[in-house]
Design an enzyme around this catalytic site. Structure first.
Site, PDB file in Angstrom:
ATOM      1  N   VAL A   1       0.834  -1.194   0.000  1.00 50.92           N
ATOM      2  CA  VAL A   1       0.000   0.000   0.000  1.00 50.92           C
ATOM      3  C   VAL A   1       0.878   1.256   0.000  1.00 50.92           C
ATOM      4  O   VAL A   1       2.069   1.169   0.212  1.00 50.92           O
ATOM      5  CB  VAL A   1      -0.927   0.026   1.242  1.00 50.92           C
ATOM      6  CG1 VAL A   1      -2.043  -0.966   1.104  1.00 50.92           C
ATOM      7  CG2 VAL A   1      -0.143  -0.221   2.512  1.00 50.92           C
ATOM      8  N   GLY A   2       0.283   2.394  -0.279  1.00 51.47           N
ATOM      9  CA  GLY A   2       0.998   3.659  -0.099  1.00 51.47           C
ATOM     10  C   GLY A   2       1.209   4.445  -1.371  1.00 51.47           C
ATOM     11  O   GLY A   2       0.906   3.993  -2.479  1.00 51.47           O
TER      12      GLY A   2
ATOM     13  N   VAL B   1       4.020   5.558  -2.883  1.00 49.17           N
ATOM     14  CA  VAL B   1       5.005   5.178  -3.892  1.00 49.17           C
ATOM     15  C   VAL B   1       4.423   4.102  -4.806  1.00 49.17           C
ATOM     16  O   VAL B   1       4.557   4.165  -6.034  1.00 49.17           O
ATOM     17  CB  VAL B   1       6.320   4.690  -3.238  1.00 49.17           C
ATOM     18  CG1 VAL B   1       7.310   4.253  -4.292  1.00 49.17           C
ATOM     19  CG2 VAL B   1       6.912   5.782  -2.366  1.00 49.17           C
TER      20      VAL B   1
ATOM     21  N   GLU C   1      -2.193  -8.596  -2.959  1.00 50.06           N
ATOM     22  CA  GLU C   1      -3.129  -8.774  -1.842  1.00 50.06           C
ATOM     23  C   GLU C   1      -4.049  -7.572  -1.665  1.00 50.06           C
ATOM     24  O   GLU C   1      -5.121  -7.696  -1.089  1.00 50.06           O
ATOM     25  CB  GLU C   1      -2.363  -9.059  -0.551  1.00 50.06           C
ATOM     26  CG  GLU C   1      -1.367  -7.971  -0.224  1.00 50.06           C
ATOM     27  CD  GLU C   1      -0.561  -8.219   1.015  1.00 50.06           C
ATOM     28  OE1 GLU C   1      -1.029  -8.902   1.925  1.00 50.06           O
ATOM     29  OE2 GLU C   1       0.575  -7.715   1.064  1.00 50.06           O
TER      30      GLU C   1
ATOM     31  N   GLY D   1       1.663  -8.637   4.347  1.00 46.89           N
ATOM     32  CA  GLY D   1       1.966  -9.654   3.338  1.00 46.89           C
ATOM     33  C   GLY D   1       3.301  -9.419   2.665  1.00 46.89           C
ATOM     34  O   GLY D   1       3.671 -10.166   1.740  1.00 46.89           O
TER      35      GLY D   1
HETATM   36  O1  0RQ Z   1       5.846   9.232   9.657  1.00 50.74           O
HETATM   37  O2  0RQ Z   1       3.480   9.711   9.229  1.00 50.74           O
HETATM   38  O3  0RQ Z   1       4.651  10.691  11.221  1.00 50.74           O
HETATM   39  O4  0RQ Z   1       5.246  11.466   8.893  1.00 50.74           O
HETATM   40  O5  0RQ Z   1       7.137   6.586   9.030  1.00 50.74           O
HETATM   41  O6  0RQ Z   1       6.429   6.671   6.318  1.00 50.74           O
HETATM   42  O7  0RQ Z   1       7.336   7.345   4.117  1.00 50.74           O
HETATM   43  O8  0RQ Z   1       4.922   7.910   4.719  1.00 50.74           O
HETATM   44  O9  0RQ Z   1       5.701   5.541   4.237  1.00 50.74           O
HETATM   45  O10 0RQ Z   1       3.174   5.361   4.582  1.00 50.74           O
HETATM   46  O11 0RQ Z   1       4.412   4.204   2.709  1.00 50.74           O
HETATM   47  O12 0RQ Z   1       4.658   3.470   5.087  1.00 50.74           O
HETATM   48  C1  0RQ Z   1       6.942   0.660   5.752  1.00 50.74           C
HETATM   49  C2  0RQ Z   1       5.316   1.748   7.285  1.00 50.74           C
HETATM   50  C3  0RQ Z   1       5.818   2.710   5.034  1.00 50.74           C
HETATM   51  C4  0RQ Z   1       4.458   0.621   5.205  1.00 50.74           C
HETATM   52  C5  0RQ Z   1       5.635   1.422   5.834  1.00 50.74           C
HETATM   53  C6  0RQ Z   1       8.132   7.593   9.203  1.00 50.74           C
HETATM   54  C7  0RQ Z   1       7.702   8.684   8.247  1.00 50.74           C
HETATM   55  C8  0RQ Z   1       6.199   8.645   8.422  1.00 50.74           C
HETATM   56  C9  0RQ Z   1       5.472   6.466   7.286  1.00 50.74           C
HETATM   57  P1  0RQ Z   1       4.721  10.373   9.761  1.00 50.74           P
HETATM   58  P2  0RQ Z   1       6.073   6.972   4.793  1.00 50.74           P
HETATM   59  P3  0RQ Z   1       4.376   4.686   4.082  1.00 50.74           P
HETATM   60  C10 0RQ Z   1       0.598  -4.560   1.824  1.00 50.74           C
HETATM   61  C11 0RQ Z   1       2.010  -4.938   2.234  1.00 50.74           C
HETATM   62  C12 0RQ Z   1       4.854  -3.156   5.828  1.00 50.74           C
HETATM   63  C13 0RQ Z   1       3.627  -3.926   5.450  1.00 50.74           C
HETATM   64  C14 0RQ Z   1       3.456  -4.096   3.972  1.00 50.74           C
HETATM   65  C15 0RQ Z   1       4.271  -0.746   5.865  1.00 50.74           C
HETATM   66  C16 0RQ Z   1       5.914   7.168   8.586  1.00 50.74           C
HETATM   67  O13 0RQ Z   1       4.689   0.433   3.839  1.00 50.74           O
HETATM   68  O14 0RQ Z   1       3.618  -0.843   6.888  1.00 50.74           O
HETATM   69  O15 0RQ Z   1       4.283  -3.774   3.159  1.00 50.74           O
HETATM   70  N1  0RQ Z   1       4.886  -1.806   5.284  1.00 50.74           N
HETATM   71  N2  0RQ Z   1       2.339  -4.664   3.619  1.00 50.74           N
HETATM   72  O16 0RQ Z   1       8.276   9.919   8.588  1.00 50.74           O
HETATM   73  C17 0RQ Z   1      11.566   6.453  11.732  1.00 50.74           C
HETATM   74  C18 0RQ Z   1      12.560   5.632   9.792  1.00 50.74           C
HETATM   75  C19 0RQ Z   1      11.400   6.063   9.066  1.00 50.74           C
HETATM   76  C20 0RQ Z   1      10.378   6.681   9.782  1.00 50.74           C
HETATM   77  C21 0RQ Z   1       9.819   6.565   7.673  1.00 50.74           C
HETATM   78  N3  0RQ Z   1      13.563   5.011   9.176  1.00 50.74           N
HETATM   79  N4  0RQ Z   1      12.585   5.839  11.111  1.00 50.74           N
HETATM   80  N5  0RQ Z   1      10.450   6.878  11.115  1.00 50.74           N
HETATM   81  N6  0RQ Z   1       9.421   6.980   8.871  1.00 50.74           N
HETATM   82  N7  0RQ Z   1      11.043   5.999   7.770  1.00 50.74           N
HETATM   83  C22 0RQ Z   1      -0.447  -4.311   2.865  1.00 50.74           C
HETATM   84  C23 0RQ Z   1      -0.865  -5.499   3.664  1.00 50.74           C
HETATM   85  O17 0RQ Z   1      -0.077  -6.276   4.051  1.00 50.74           O
HETATM   86  C24 0RQ Z   1      -2.297  -5.683   3.983  1.00 50.74           C
END
Ligand code: 0RQ
EC number: 2.8.3.-
Length: 492
Positions: A261-262, A264, A286, A380
Site C-alpha cells: 500500500v501507499g 510510492v 493482496e 503480506g
Molecule cells: O511518519 O506519518 O509521522 O510522517 O514513518 O512513512 O514514508 O509515509 O511511508 O506510509 O508508505 O509506510 C513501511 C510503514 C511505510 C508501510 C511502511 C516515518 C515517516 C512517516 C510512514 P509520519 P512513509 P508509508 C501490503 C504490504 C509493511 C507492510 C506491507 C508498511 C511514517 O509500507 O507498513 O508492506 N509496510 N504490507 O516519517 C523512523 C525511519 C522512518 C520513519 C519513515 N527510518 N525511522 N520513522 N518513517 N522511515 C499491505 C498489507 O499487508 C495488507
C-alpha cells in the site's frame, strides 16, 4: 436473507462476546471489515469499565481494518491481544506502550495457525456479508481475507449483513479452503485469473447466533496524488523494469506484479500506465488500490488477483454497475491463496514493497522504528518478497526532514534479509543487488541510494569497520540510532 436466522441489533450481538474471548472478524485493510458490532462492543466495554468490570477481547482479523474496529476498540481499552497486522494510530500507541500484546505475522500463515489452534479456539466470528442462505452459504463483501477460515473454525458466528455493499462484489470471489497438512494438495493455479473455488464461503448455519443489518460503507482513508518524491522513485522502478524486459530477464509477456500500500506504490502504477516500454500486465497481489484499478479500466492492466478491494466508494459503485466487465478481470481470494508462497514462486511475481529502513548490506526493516516501536507490521510483504521472482524495496532516503537516514549501517530490526532483497530504490537512485557480494552491495547502496547528507558517514563506517565477509563495527553500528534517540537527529 433467510428469516430463520435471528435479527439482532449490534448491541444485542455484542452481548454474545464475553471477556477474554478470542474474536475473529472479517476485514483485509478497511475493505470488508466488520463495523457495527465492533462499535457496539467498544461502547459496551466502556460501560463495563465504568462499572468497575474487566472486559477485553483477543482480536484476530485478516489484516488491518477500519476505524470502527481497531480504533474504536483500542480507544475503549477493549483489546488485550491482537494479530496478525494493524495500521491504526490508536492501537499502535497502546501496543507500543505495552498495553496491548501484538503478534506480527506473515498474513499467509494466519489461516493455518487458526486451523491448528495456535491461538486457542475462536469463540466468536463477526463477518460482513451481503447474503447468507439457509444452508450456510456466505457471500462476502469487499475482501475475503481469512473469513472462510474464521467461519469454519468459530464456535459462534455473527453476520453483519451490509446493504451498503453490492451483492455483485462476491461474483469476483474465488474461495477454496486448503486442507491442513498432511492432506494438503498442490494448488493448481498457473494464471493470476484462474478460478479454483466457489464464490461463497461456507458456515454451519447452526453456529449463526444472529444477523445484524448495516449499511455502512468501507472506512477507506483518502488517497493523495503521488508527490514529486514518489514520482522520482517510481521513475527509477519503471526504467529498471523496462530495461530488464529489454535484456530478456523479464519475459516479453511480462510477469504479474504485487504491490504494497501507499503513495510510492500508487506512483509506480501511474508510471507503468504511462510507459510505452512496459506491456499490458496482470497483478497477483493482496491489495488492489486506486491507481492500478484505473489501469484495469483503461486496459493497461489485464486483470488482478487480490485479497481485497482497497478502493473508494465510487470505484466500488463502478464495479457493481459494470460487474460483467470486472468479474472477468478481478479475482478475490482468501489470504492463504492470494499470498501463497508456492503460487507466488510459480507465477514469477515481481514484488514491490516499502521499507522503513534498510541497511548498507540490503537488509530491510518494514515494521519497527528504531527497532522498538511497531508501525503497522510485516503484513503480506514477507509472503511476496521472499517468494517473488524479483523483490524490489522502495523508500525515501531520509525521513523527518533529514533527521533520519533510512539507510543505516545495520537495521535496528530485520523483516526481510539480504537474501530476499534484490533491488533497493530511493529518490536518489536504484541499487540492483543481484549477484553482488556484501562489499559491493554496500558500495552500490551508499553511492546510489543514500542521501548526500549521510553518504560520507556511511563510507567512513565501512572503511573503519573490521574486515570480514560482511564488514561491520559492532561497537558503532547503531550510533546513528543512538544519536536519534538521544537528540532527535541522527546527525545531531
Ligand atoms: O511518519 O506519518 O509521522 O510522517 O514513518 O512513512 O514514508 O509515509 O511511508 O506510509 O508508505 O509506510 C513501511 C510503514 C511505510 C508501510 C511502511 C516515518 C515517516 C512517516 C510512514 P509520519 P512513509 P508509508 C501490503 C504490504 C509493511 C507492510 C506491507 C508498511 C511514517 O509500507 O507498513 O508492506 N509496510 N504490507 O516519517 C523512523 C525511519 C522512518 C520513519 C519513515 N527510518 N525511522 N520513522 N518513517 N522511515 C499491505 C498489507 O499487508 C495488507
Amino acid at each position: 436473507m433467510s428469516s430463520s436466522f435471528a435479527t439482532l441489533t449490534a448491541e444485542e450481538a455484542a452481548e454474545f462476546i464475553s471477556n477474554d474471548d478470542l474474536v475473529a472478524t472479517s476485514g483485509f485493510t478497511p475493505a470488508g471489515a466488520a463495523k457495527a458490532v465492533p462499535r457496539a462492543l467498544a461502547e459496551r466495554a466502556k460501560r463495563l469499565h465504568e462499572s468497575g468490570q474487566e472486559f477485553s477481547i483477543r482480536l484476530l482479523t485478516g489484516a488491518s481494518t477500519g476505524e470502527s474496529l481497531d480504533d474504536r476498540l483500542a480507544e475503549a481499552d477493549a483489546v488485550s491481544w491482537r494479530a496478525p497486522y494493524q495500521s491504526s494510530r490508536a492501537l499502535r500507541q497502546k501496543i507500543n506502550t505495552g498495553k496491548i500484546d501484538f503478534v506480527d505475522m506473515h498474513l499467509s500463515h494466519l489461516p493455518q495457525s487458526v486451523l491448528f489452534g495456535h491461538f486457542g479456539k475462536i469463540n466468536v466470528a463477526v463477518v460482513e456479508a451481503t447474503e447468507v442462505t439457509e444452508d450456510g452459504k456466505v457471500f462476502l463483501t469487499t475482501s475475503v481475507g481469512a473469513s472462510p477460515t474464521f467461519l469454519n473454525q468459530a464456535d459462534k458466528v455473527i453476520i453483519e449483513l451490509n446493504r451498503g455493499q453490492s451483492r455483485q462484489i462476491s461474483d469476483m470471489a474465488d474461495i477454496l479452503l486448503p486442507l491442513p497438512p498432511p492432506n494438503r494438495c498442490a494448488l493448481s493455479l498457473d494464471h493470476p485469473l484462474q478460478r479454483i473455488g466457489k464464490t461463497f464461503a461456507q458456515v454451519d448455519p447452526k453456529k449463526i447466533v444472529g444477523i445484524v443489518e448495516t449499511d455502512q460503507v468501507d472506512e477507506m482513508g483518502g488517497f493523495s496524488a503521488p508527490d514529486e518524491l514518489s514520482k522520482k522513485i517510481a521513475g527509477y522502478v519503471v526504467d529498471f523494469l523496462a530495461n530488464e524486459l529489454k535484456a530478456g530477464r523479464i519475459p516479453t509477456e511480462f510477469l504479474p506484479l504485487q504491490s504494497g500500500v501507499g503513495n510510492v506504490a500508487n506512483a509506480v502504477f501511474e508510471g507503468i500506465g504511462e510507459s510505452a516500454d512496459i506491456p499490458d500486465f496482470y497483478m497477483y497481489t493482496e491489495v488492489l488500490q486506486p491507481s492500478p484499478f484505473k489501469l484495469l479500466r483503461s486496459g493497461r492492466m489485464l486483470g488482478a488477483s487480490s485479497c481485497g478491494l482497497t478502493l473508494l466508494p465510487e470505484h466500488l459503485q463502478e464495479i457493481a454497475d459494470e460487474i460483467d466487465f470486472y468479474k472477468d478481470r478481478i479475482v478475490l481470494r482468501p489470504q492463504e491463496i492470494s499470498n501463497n508462497p508456492a503460487i507466488i514462486r510459480q507465477l514469477g511475481v515481481i514484488a514491490l514493497n516499502t521499507a522503513l529502513e534498510a541497511d548498507i548490506y540490503g537488509h530491510v526493516n518494514s515494521t519497527h522504528v528504531v527497532g522498538q516501536n511497531v508501525m503497522n507490521g510485516i503484513g503480506g510483504s514477507g509472503d511476496f518478497a521472499r517468494n517473488s521472482y524479483l523483490s524490489i524495496f522502495v523508500c525515501p532516503s531520509i525521513a523527518k526532514g533529514g533527521k533520519i537516514s533510512t539507510i543505516v549501517p545495520m537495521c535496528s530490526h530485520v523483516d526481510h534479509n539480504e537474501h530476499t532483497v534484490n533491488v533497493l530504490v530511493t529518490e536518489q537512485g536504484l541499487a540492483d543487488l543481484r549477484g553482488l557480494a556484501p562489499g559491493e552491495r554496500a558500495k552500490r547502496i551508499i553511492e546510489n541510494c543514500v542521501h548526500p547528507m549521510y553518504r560520507d558517514y556511511l563510507r567512513k563506517y565501512v572503511a573503519e569497520s573490521k574486515p570480514g565477509h560482511i564488514q561491520h563495527d559492532l561497537k558503532h553500528c547503531f550510533d546513528l540510532h543512538q544519536r536519534l534517540i538521544e537528540t532527535g537527529d541522527m546527525l545531531g
